[in-house]
Each structure stands twice: as C-alpha cells, then as structure tokens.
Scaffold this active site. Sequence first.
Site, mmCIF file in Angstrom:
data_model
loop_
_atom_site.group_PDB
_atom_site.id
_atom_site.type_symbol
_atom_site.label_atom_id
_atom_site.label_comp_id
_atom_site.label_asym_id
_atom_site.label_seq_id
_atom_site.Cartn_x
_atom_site.Cartn_y
_atom_site.Cartn_z
ATOM 1 C CG ASP A 196 1.028 -3.684 5.033
ATOM 2 O OD1 ASP A 196 1.882 -2.868 5.439
ATOM 3 O OD2 ASP A 196 -0.179 -3.600 5.302
ATOM 4 C CD GLU A 220 -3.326 -1.297 5.439
ATOM 5 O OE1 GLU A 220 -3.466 -2.324 6.109
ATOM 6 O OE2 GLU A 220 -2.834 -0.258 5.926
ATOM 7 C CD GLU A 221 -1.566 2.248 7.686
ATOM 8 O OE1 GLU A 221 -2.296 1.719 8.538
ATOM 9 O OE2 GLU A 221 -0.391 1.906 7.487
ATOM 10 C CG HIS A 271 0.353 2.569 12.774
ATOM 11 N ND1 HIS A 271 -0.907 2.108 13.035
ATOM 12 C CD2 HIS A 271 0.668 2.107 11.551
ATOM 13 C CE1 HIS A 271 -1.333 1.376 12.005
ATOM 14 N NE2 HIS A 271 -0.382 1.363 11.097
ATOM 15 C CG ASP A 278 2.528 0.472 7.918
ATOM 16 O OD1 ASP A 278 2.103 -0.083 6.895
ATOM 17 O OD2 ASP A 278 1.799 0.786 8.874
ATOM 18 C CG HIS A 289 -0.490 0.073 2.523
ATOM 19 N ND1 HIS A 289 -0.133 1.258 3.120
ATOM 20 C CD2 HIS A 289 -0.268 -0.908 3.434
ATOM 21 C CE1 HIS A 289 0.284 1.005 4.351
ATOM 22 N NE2 HIS A 289 0.215 -0.296 4.570
#
Lengths: 468, 468
Positions: free
Chosen positions: B355, B327-328, B426, B293, B281
């Site tokens: 991912d 995606e998130e 994140h 990520d 992604h």
Amino acid sequence: MSKAILSLIFSIFSTVIIFAKSPEPFTAPELQVASSIANAAIKQNEAYALVESLTTEVGPRMAGTAGDALAVKWGIAKFNALGFDKVWTEPVTFGTWQRGVEEATIISPFRQPLVITALGNSVATPDVGLQAEIVQFDTLDDLKHAETGDVAGKIVFISKKMARFKDGHGYGEAVGARSSGAVEAAKKGAQAIVIRSVGTDSDRMPHTGHMNYLDGVTKIPAAAMSNPDADLLMNMLKRGKPVTLQMKLGSGPGPDYTSSNVIGEITGTKYPDEVVLLGAHLDSWDLGTGAIDDGAGVAIVMSAAKRIKELVGNPKRTIRVVLFANEEQGLVGAKAYAKRHAKQLNKHIVGVESDFGAGKIYKISTKFKPEALPIAEQIHSVLEPFGVAWGNNKATGGPDLIPARNLGMSVVNLYQDGIDYFDYHHTPNDTLDKIDPDSLSQNVGVYVAFAYLMANLEGDVGYFGTVN
Amino acid sequence: MSKAILSLIFSIFSTVIIFAKSPEPFTAPELQVASSIANAAIKQNEAYALVESLTTEVGPRMAGTAGDALAVKWGIAKFNALGFDKVWTEPVTFGTWQRGVEEATIISPFRQPLVITALGNSVATPDVGLQAEIVQFDTLDDLKHAETGDVAGKIVFISKKMARFKDGHGYGEAVGARSSGAVEAAKKGAQAIVIRSVGTDSDRMPHTGHMNYLDGVTKIPAAAMSNPDADLLMNMLKRGKPVTLQMKLGSGPGPDYTSSNVIGEITGTKYPDEVVLLGAHLDSWDLGTGAIDDGAGVAIVMSAAKRIKELVGNPKRTIRVVLFANEEQGLVGAKAYAKRHAKQLNKHIVGVESDFGAGKIYKISTKFKPEALPIAEQIHSVLEPFGVAWGNNKATGGPDLIPARNLGMSVVNLYQDGIDYFDYHHTPNDTLDKIDPDSLSQNVGVYVAFAYLMANLEGDVGYFGTVN
C-alpha cells in the site's frame, strides 16, 4: 552595480573611442555597456517581485472580467512606481466570453466522471447537458476525412497527444484540434467535441484555450479533457464497445467590454519619436493566476526598460513597453495597437515580445534587412555569454507582434526554453511556483542588452511596409 | 518461463537435495525455485493489466459509494478468473461520509478563488458558507501553543510543507495537521480549519485524506488546499494585512453501508489452515481512479499469488490474498478482519501488505522471533538480486495489518520507492499513467519469491500474541 560605476565605465570607454573608432554599427564601449548593464540586471530580482505582485494582488485576469480591470490598474500603478517617463492606456473593446458549469461523465460501458474544461469561445450545451456516443479520431485530419455517417449525432473525441520540445513546436502540431475541431466536427453533424488537452503534462487538469467557429457552420460545444482522462477514455474505447458520454457546459458570450492596452515609455533623448517596442500581454486565462502566461513576460519587459533607465539613463531612442489587452481570445489588443499606430510603424525600429514563460533565453533570431545583419551579429556577440545562440533572420515575433509585423515592423525573437511550458499553459497550474527566479533574471538581462543596443543604434534595421 | 521448465528445474534440484541436505531453513532448491519463479513473474505484465482493469472498469471506489460495490464485484470476478481455489467475501459495516460542494475564495485584501477539497469525515459549513479572518500557523504544534484569543472566531490555516523522501517519512511529520488539526483549532474556538495539502507536489490539486473529531470538542469544517494555493495565501499574509477567507463545504455523514473484505486463496497442500497473508485495500478516495492507492497493491498481491500457483502449483501452506474494505476512513475492513479471525491469527504465519504505490521494492524488514532470523536472511538472499536491501527486524507491516499485528501476527515490510508517491496520493492525479509497468512487475517478482518461500517454510517465524 550602481549607476555611478556604470557612468564611470562609460566615460572610460568614451575616452578610448577617440583612439579606436569602430567601423561596426555599435562601438566597443556601447557593446561593453550593454554587457555590463545586462550583468547588473541579471543580479536583480525585480522581475520576480513584479510577477509575484501581479499573481498575488491580481491573479486571474481573463479578458472582460473584474481581474482584467484590476490588472489594468496594476499596470498603470507599476509603470508609475518604476519611474517610466510616460504612462497611458489605449482602449480596446471586444465581446466577452464567460465560463459556466463544466461537467462530463462517461455513462457506459463504465460510469466514471471526467475532468473537462470549456474551450474559450465555446457555446453552452442545453441546460440539461447532452449525451451521445463518442466517435474517436487520432487527429484533426482523420476527422476531416471521416464519413459524415460515422460522425453525425455523436460527440467527436480527438485524442492526439502533444509532443514535448524545447521550442514548443509540438503545440503547432496539436492545436488545430482545439482551434478548428468544432467546425470540422459540426460540418459532419456532431453534437459536440471534446479533445485531449493540448499540453505535455500528465496532470489531471484540462488545458483551456481559444477556439473558433465559422459563419454558416453550426456552433457546437467544445471542451478539453486532461491527459489522464483522455487515457482513461482510450482504455474504455479499446474494449470495443460503444462509449457514451454525458457533458454539460454553461459557457457562452457575454456583453461587450472595454479594456486597455497599458503602455509605459522610457523617452528617447535623441529620437523620441522612434520606438523600440517591448511587448507582453496583460490578460490571462481564468484557471490559474497567469504566472507563466504571461505574468513572466510582463515582468521581464517592464523590468528591462526600468533597469536601462536606472543604470545608464534614457537611451537615444524611446523604449516603449506595451502590455497588450486580450491576447488570449484573438490578439484583440495587438490588432487595436497596430491599427491605431499604423502610421507610426515606420518609426517602430523593432518589436520583441516575451510570451513563452520564464525559461532561459537560448537563441535570438531577427527579421532585419540584409544590410543590417552586422547589427544582429553584434547584438548576438553581447548575448552569447548569457547562453544565447544565433538563430536566423526569419524571426516571426511574438503573437502580439503579428498585426504590426504584417504592416511592416521589423521583429526579433528571443527564444525561451519552453521544455515544460506546455505542462502548465492554460491550466490551473499556471502559478508562481512554476517560475525559476534565476531563469527569469537571465531573461531580464538579455532584454536589457538587446533593448539598450537597439535604442542607441544609429540607423535602422529595416521597415518592410508602406506608411499609408 | 513455462511451468514445465520450472518443474524440470525443481526435479533436478530435488535429486541434488538427497546428496546435499542443507541445515538452513530453506533448501538450495527451494531458494532456486523462488528465484526462478520471481524472474519469470517479473517478465509478466499481468499486474499492470489488473490495475488497468480496476481503474478503467471501476475507477473511484470511495467506501460506501456505488464504486465500492462495483469494486467488490470486480474483486470476486478477478479472483475467480485468475483461478484462485477459494473466493469469498466477509461483510464490513460502517457509517459513510459524503463529499459535497467545495468552494473557497480569498475576499480580501485581494479577491482570488482557491482550490480546496474537504478532508474525509469533515462536517459541512453552513449552507451559505462561512467567512472569517485567517490565522496562520507554521505547524500543528504552533497551533497547540497559541492563545485562544488569537484563534477564536477565525479560520485556522496550517502552512507546514511536507518534505520529500524515498521512504515517505515526511508524511508522518506533516499528517498531524490533517488528522488532529480540526480538534486543536476547535478547542481554541476556531470556526474552521484549512491546511496546506499533505503532499510533495506543486500541482494545483488539493490532497484529501481522513481527519478525526473528538467527543466533547465542537466539530468544525476541515479542508486542504493545494500547494500553489497555500503559497498564494502565504504571499498575501506576508503583506501584513488581515486576510479574509470565505469557504463552503457540503460534506457530511451519510447512511450506514455494508461493504466487504474480498478474499481469495491458493489453498495449501500440507498445511491448509496455515496462512501467508498478502494484503492490499480495495477502496480508494474519490478524486482520482485509485491507481497507486491502492490499485497497484491490489494488482501486485493478486498477481503474485496467481503466478505461484501457475508456475509451481499450490504451496504447502495457504496463500491468502485479502483486499481490505475501507482502509481510507479508518482501517475499517482491517479491524473487522482481525476481529473475525482473532482465533486463527496464531495460524497466520506472516502478513505483508502492498500500500505505497508502484515504485520498486528496495528493502525488506521483518518482525520475526529472533531464532527465525536465518529465515529472513535466506529470503533476503533471494530478493537481493532484485535490488532489495536488508532493513531490520522491526517491521511494522502495512496499515491494514496493524489490527492483526497488534493481536500477535508476525509482519514483514517490502518497502517501495515512494519518492513521488506523495505527489499524487489522495488527489485527482492518482491515475494509471503514474504507474511504471516495469516497477510494478518488479514488485510482483519480489512478492512471488517472498510468498513462495513463506508458504513452503517448515516451521514458523513467531506468533507474538495469545489466542483467546
């Protein structure tokens, strides 16, 4: 180990001593007691409880803030609760520095926000911020040798990476960019300076720390960025196009403030006016909770003195624990202490400070008169089983001891393993979880043995000054 | 290894095959070529250059931001520069979410600032913030079982610590507090929720991530605090007095936005309408630069497809690299892809997504029809020398494959070592320095071998759906 059992050990050795008097500075029983109480202290977790209390109940305590005032109250209350014989404060007045907004964005060639923090003492940018092209230098020396024309009007960026060592000596190699960078950049007409953080981590957290200005040189704003941000900036610079940075700092001087050195004593029974000084500093930077810098040190020296009193009672000589005010912004409390006590420093038999985190002590160095070296040797023999090697007789003492040392006080270094100290130093990451309770207790044990012996020593290790 | 040498190897094996035709799905020469080009790819650092480019030239690219638009442009340009045969985008429209001010301070019993971040999708607090007593729960389940009277009017704090595992399964155990906590807290009348970050680090950095609301349940603000902050809060709570928190969040919904799935193809020579789908992604969270990520995944799949074309030319079947949008915040691009291509999913021979950072691939699992398991076995035999163990035939695919998998597409997991993935996931710490170039290259090699074999397979591994 209970006080009763220790008294028993002591009395057995006291009997033995009649038959086997040692020609050494310390008797075998004294050395044995030092070792026993160190072993007893190492099993305690009082120091951890103290640093937990300081970080939880006070937290950040930058000089001149509400946290500073709370920390002073905390220190007084804890000294009293621990049963110190005398507890008092000595006022220390200084000009404060206040942090403000902190923002930086690379504008071109690729717009990205950066994580920065103002260096302590930095002036503000204009309210709207400032924007200029970056001029990068690998080191402070490279900046010093640069042409003024290459620097004028730009934002200087010094990219030197701090190297990781157990003894932390990479700090000395890197910190010049922080302390003197703004002056050198301003001399060549830079608008501001940003440096790669003086730290060994890869966390996106900048490291703050004190910086200096020089009279007659323009004061320009100074900030540090995290290591990953410095990497990002380097990657942009590698592309060979001008890199423009926008930055805004709201920091600057605040009003004068009076804090205190907080002092607690275990009073000597035979030589109450002679002092073994155990130091640490009570202030911290504002970003973390000041666990390793210097909550750990505060806890180690308070706990060590208390343990001696509790385990074997008051020693011959006074053990004085000094929690210095405002170390971070220029050894302010330390200078005040040395000035106030200058005439008693010939009675300060030795000074030692814990201000390098909570890693295990692995080495001792002294600065004793040559004829006192057998004393150092005997002390080392007690510390060796705790993993402490012998260093040399060129100790410099912790930062807060510098002013008193310069006036003649003998000093010792109990070197801590600082392999990860500069991962956290002066960042939001300076929090309680970075402290290993077992390592902290080892520190207390070593301080207990050291302080017990020095406080019971007959004779001295040298005073290198002149009482005025 | 040059393309010429590889062609030579290929031609030698093509000769051999006449005399030794294998009954296995793949011929010995095919397996040998897969292994050779994987070994050639592993020596390249193109994937690292790609993720360096994405993190340096684009950086944060949260869905619906300017960074998102830049990332789409970047993806198109890179596919073209890498020589993909077809490059196009497919629009994806969604409602955006915008981060705002994020502040939290413990007011009593000990005033201290906390480091928090809004969870994605969270509504704002009132402009002046809100202030309430903390009610702490160890887990989401404990909150579910709590009395409404104990929760109403308070700020819920869930303190569950995420456990560290190579396969990251601690995430599944902890993430419920993030995704469903606000709903459960609101059902019992809480004013807001703060959770211990879903992360395995001890850094004073909160982990963001998407959270959900439920129609008919009041939307309350939701934030995560760093692990050290959660420790601090727990230490305050242990003292048994009420703990009051003040918090302010400025986050909330923004306007609708149209981003794109960005797609590049190496067109098949024999079965151009049959697809081996390699996914990753393109969006990231806003706090870091989205290196692990999912910059790493983007780089791995782009580089793998390109290497195959470069080393051995176009395979029989099409290799389609899909860089999914958003995606998130709910697999938005993945859902759009599955919907748009629903009727061609029976021609998607297999899907695999990268991912989970940049750690080495250590295991392969498939979800193939039983009679296709010899294919999995042969593929595994090629991957084994790269450190890849066999898992099972219960693969679930990466997150962006879920919608297509649910419509019948066969999937594979190439499991990465994620032992430190949730240290950075994140957070602002998701930056380029967290990627080990050698591990990244190992990923490319494994993807090269896997995709090459799947794209040259005669036959299929199963389609589990029904074309409508």
